[in-house]
Every structure is written in structure tokens, then in C-alpha cells.
Design a protein around this motif. Structure first.
Motif, PDB file in Angstrom:
ATOM      1  N   LEU A  79     -11.166  -8.258 -16.012  1.00 29.15           N
ATOM      2  CA  LEU A  79     -11.781  -8.999 -14.907  1.00 29.15           C
ATOM      3  C   LEU A  79     -11.926 -10.481 -15.248  1.00 29.15           C
ATOM      4  CD1 LEU A  79     -14.535  -6.556 -13.639  1.00 29.15           C
ATOM      5  CD2 LEU A  79     -12.469  -7.267 -12.437  1.00 29.15           C
ATOM      6  N   ALA A  80     -12.383 -10.773 -16.460  1.00 27.70           N
ATOM      7  CA  ALA A  80     -12.574 -12.171 -16.868  1.00 27.70           C
ATOM      8  C   ALA A  80     -11.261 -12.933 -16.846  1.00 27.70           C
ATOM      9  CB  ALA A  80     -13.207 -12.240 -18.256  1.00 27.70           C
ATOM     10  N   SER A  81     -10.173 -12.283 -17.227  1.00 27.51           N
ATOM     11  CA  SER A  81      -8.888 -12.976 -17.266  1.00 27.51           C
ATOM     12  C   SER A  81      -8.359 -13.285 -15.865  1.00 27.51           C
ATOM     13  CB  SER A  81      -7.857 -12.159 -18.043  1.00 27.51           C
ATOM     14  OG  SER A  81      -7.507 -10.987 -17.328  1.00 27.51           O
ATOM     15  N   ALA A  82      -8.841 -12.556 -14.863  1.00 24.93           N
ATOM     16  CA  ALA A  82      -8.399 -12.794 -13.484  1.00 24.93           C
ATOM     17  C   ALA A  82      -9.382 -13.647 -12.696  1.00 24.93           C
ATOM     18  CB  ALA A  82      -8.189 -11.455 -12.773  1.00 24.93           C
ATOM     19  N   THR A  83     -10.477 -14.041 -13.317  1.00 25.22           N
ATOM     20  CA  THR A  83     -11.499 -14.840 -12.643  1.00 25.22           C
ATOM     21  C   THR A  83     -11.163 -16.316 -12.774  1.00 25.22           C
ATOM     22  OG1 THR A  83     -13.149 -13.170 -13.139  1.00 25.22           O
ATOM     23  CG2 THR A  83     -13.982 -15.330 -12.557  1.00 25.22           C
ATOM     24  N   GLY A  84     -11.493 -17.081 -11.777  1.00 26.07           N
ATOM     25  CA  GLY A  84     -11.188 -18.509 -11.779  1.00 26.07           C
ATOM     26  C   GLY A  84     -12.172 -19.331 -12.580  1.00 26.07           C
ATOM     27  N   VAL A  85     -12.360 -19.003 -13.866  1.00 24.62           N
ATOM     28  CA  VAL A  85     -13.236 -19.835 -14.690  1.00 24.62           C
ATOM     29  C   VAL A  85     -12.535 -21.167 -14.950  1.00 24.62           C
ATOM     30  CG1 VAL A  85     -14.425 -17.886 -15.784  1.00 24.62           C
ATOM     31  CG2 VAL A  85     -12.414 -18.846 -16.876  1.00 24.62           C
ATOM     32  N   PRO A  86     -13.286 -22.237 -15.098  1.00 26.35           N
ATOM     33  CA  PRO A  86     -12.671 -23.546 -15.333  1.00 26.35           C
ATOM     34  C   PRO A  86     -11.842 -23.576 -16.609  1.00 26.35           C
ATOM     35  CG  PRO A  86     -15.007 -23.776 -14.806  1.00 26.35           C
ATOM     36  CD  PRO A  86     -14.747 -22.311 -15.011  1.00 26.35           C
ATOM     37  N   PHE A  87     -10.863 -24.469 -16.635  1.00 25.49           N
ATOM     38  CA  PHE A  87     -10.026 -24.651 -17.817  1.00 25.49           C
ATOM     39  C   PHE A  87     -10.914 -24.995 -19.004  1.00 25.49           C
ATOM     40  CE2 PHE A  87      -7.257 -27.192 -20.603  1.00 25.49           C
ATOM     41  CZ  PHE A  87      -6.278 -26.237 -20.841  1.00 25.49           C
TER      42      PHE A  87
END
Length: 181
Positions: free
Chosen positions: A28-36
Motif C-alpha cells: 500500500l505504501a509503495s502505491a501511495t502518493g507520498v512526496p518525493f
């Protein structure tokens, strides 16, 4: 893509480690739009309520999740590309040809009796499109609730061509209603 470009500009190969079948929080974390530059592993630890245990790879200078069922270690050959086709694209259809960099695998490690998750890739949308939308739904719901507190839930379908929104109250003015087209 950014790291591959940097490695190519420096004339180096890019070391990679591909960890498969990990804790669902990592997927899930890898597909979430967390900032660069935000650590997705730390984000996954926040989702699961405890840090993700990492271990050193055997042949590349990288770490991978300790609970991964499979780990493929190798390097991206930045100056070698391979055309393959038919291949599914990010919006859920097939392209006749796509070009990808070559990854040379140096080492494969796995747990005893490892499992491998698979999805059905037949007629679009594909199973992985639905899985990838789980964090998108959360982001859309959070954004909508800031603007329209009465929003209770959101469902986003592949290709984000259709959204369904459920409201807590029937007293929301028509001008504040989210679209469901």
C-alpha cells in the motif's frame, strides 16, 4: 526513472533489489502518493503501527524487508533497452510494444516454501488496478472531507473514470454536492 537517469548520466549501472510478497502495508505504501524523498518504508511502518524490519542484500548495497518471500538482486543496465509486447499499460489496456531497461539478476533468495501472489491479467481493468486504488480512495476521501465534511465514503474505480460518494446528511446544498460522473 529518476535514479536510472542519474546512473546513466554517471555511466554507472543502477543496483536494484526487488522484494516480492511483503507485508501488505509495504504494498500500500509503495502505491501511495507520498512526496518525493519521503521514506515509503517508514510510511508503511506507520500504517502497520511498528517499524518495518530491514535486512542487507547479499550482492548489492541495499536493504529489503526481512519478511519478503522473494528477493531478486541485480542491476539495471542503463544503456540496454528491450522492446516487448503485447504489454499491459498503467491505464489498464495493452500496448503493442513497450520498451524497458534490462535488469541483470545476480542473486535470488527466498524463504523456505515461499509463496507468490498473482493477479488475473485478462480483460481490463486488471486486478492490480483495483489494489493500487486503495490508497487513492483514502487520499480522495481525505481531500473531499476537508472541503465537504458531510462526505462519508468514496469508491474509486480503475482509470478513475467513475467515483461514487456517500454523504452523512441529506441536508447538503446542491452546490456542495460532489460529482458522481
Amino acid at each position: 526513472m529518476l535514479f536510472r537517469s542519474k546512473a546513466s548520466q554517471m555511466g554507472k549501472r543502477l543496483e536494484v533489489a526487488i522484494a516480492g510478497v511483503c507485508d501488505p502495508a509495504l504494498h500500500l505504501a509503495s502505491a501511495t502518493g507520498v512526496p518525493f524523498n519521503v521514506d515509503e518504508t517508514a510510511f508503511a511502518g506507520g500504517l502497520r503501527g511498528s517499524p518495518v524490519e530491514m535486512v542487507r542484500c547479499e550482492t548489492v548495497d541495499l536493504e529489503v524487508p526481512a519478511n519478503a518471500e522473494w528477493v531478486l538482486e541485480g542491476e539495471v543496465i542503463t544503456d540496454e533497452l528491450e522492446a516487448i509486447g503485447w504489454h499491459s499499460n498503467p491505464v489498464g489496456y495493452y500496448d503493442r510494444v513497450q520498451v524497458f531497461p534490462i535488469v541483470r539478476i545476480k542473486c535470488i533468495t527466498h524463504r523456505k516454501k515461499p509463496i507468490w501472489h498473482a493477479t488475473m491479467e485478462m480483460v481490463p481493468p486488471f486486478d492490480h488496478n483495483y489494489i493500487a486504488l486503495l490508497p487513492v480512495e483514502g487520499e480522495v476521501l481525505s481531500d473531499l472531507r476537508k472541503k465537504i465534511p458531510e462526505v462519508h465514503d468514496v469508491a474509486v474505480t480503475p482509470n478513475i473514470d467513475r467515483k461514487s460518494t456517500r454523504l452523512n446528511s441529506s441536508h447538503v446544498s446542491e452546490s456542495r454536492m460532489p460529482s458522481s460522473a
